[in-house]
Design an enzyme around this catalytic site. Sequence first.
Site, PDB file in Angstrom:
ATOM      1  N   HIS A 102       0.852  -1.185   0.000  1.00  0.00           N
ATOM      2  CA  HIS A 102       0.000   0.000   0.000  1.00  0.00           C
ATOM      3  C   HIS A 102       0.889   1.236   0.000  1.00  0.00           C
ATOM      4  O   HIS A 102       1.614   1.472   0.959  1.00  0.00           O
ATOM      5  CB  HIS A 102      -0.917  -0.009   1.222  1.00  0.00           C
ATOM      6  CG  HIS A 102      -1.920  -1.110   1.186  1.00  0.00           C
ATOM      7  ND1 HIS A 102      -1.592  -2.431   1.404  1.00  0.00           N
ATOM      8  CD2 HIS A 102      -3.252  -1.096   0.950  1.00  0.00           C
ATOM      9  CE1 HIS A 102      -2.681  -3.177   1.300  1.00  0.00           C
ATOM     10  NE2 HIS A 102      -3.705  -2.388   1.030  1.00  0.00           N
ATOM     11  N   HIS A 127      -1.488  -5.742  -5.512  1.00  0.00           N
ATOM     12  CA  HIS A 127      -1.791  -7.071  -4.977  1.00  0.00           C
ATOM     13  C   HIS A 127      -1.306  -8.131  -5.962  1.00  0.00           C
ATOM     14  O   HIS A 127      -1.518  -7.997  -7.163  1.00  0.00           O
ATOM     15  CB  HIS A 127      -3.300  -7.260  -4.804  1.00  0.00           C
ATOM     16  CG  HIS A 127      -3.939  -6.249  -3.917  1.00  0.00           C
ATOM     17  ND1 HIS A 127      -4.240  -4.975  -4.338  1.00  0.00           N
ATOM     18  CD2 HIS A 127      -4.334  -6.319  -2.626  1.00  0.00           C
ATOM     19  CE1 HIS A 127      -4.801  -4.308  -3.338  1.00  0.00           C
ATOM     20  NE2 HIS A 127      -4.868  -5.103  -2.287  1.00  0.00           N
TER      21      HIS A 127
END
Length: 190
Positions: A102, A127
Amino acid sequence: MTQSSTPAVETDSKTGSSKAISFQDYLDLSKQAFHNQQPLHLLTQRISFQDWARLRAILAPALYVDYTKIGKEKWDAMSADDFMAMVSNDDFLGDPCVKTQHLIGATYWERVSESKVIGHHQLRAAHQVYTSPDLKTVKLRGHSHATNEHYYVKSGGVWKFAGLKPEVRWNEYKFEEVFKGSYTQSEKHS
């Protein structure tokens, strides 16, 4: 007429007080060194590295979690234990075959009170899903570009993460297939 080079500080229309946070609070909230103990950095690191014990340590007792803009539910006061159970679940971020990072972009801070702050953050969440926990073969990728409101409360002189409200701008690749609990069987085959 001369113009000031200093931007005006936004004030609360009801109280006349500044919505700006102090410089020390800014440093405390946004410190980016890997060894720090501050919520913004720790939040992204603990989620990305699935470091659940340290994530739990920075949570407020109750969290405001609003996933309505991404088609999920809203909780006005989710307990920290329930939040941990949700994010660390194998159907979500606790899946050992899912790795994330992130990254936080531009940020601005809004003081709600002396003990409450909203962080407005640009976020890119990368991801990768692997075929097995050995993390050798990538099955799929899915990345999200979003803005997030993160909520923080100060308790005992320490800022704690108190919730989030994401708004996805757009996704890349097969983001909808990253988390097992994020889509139904019928959506898998459509």
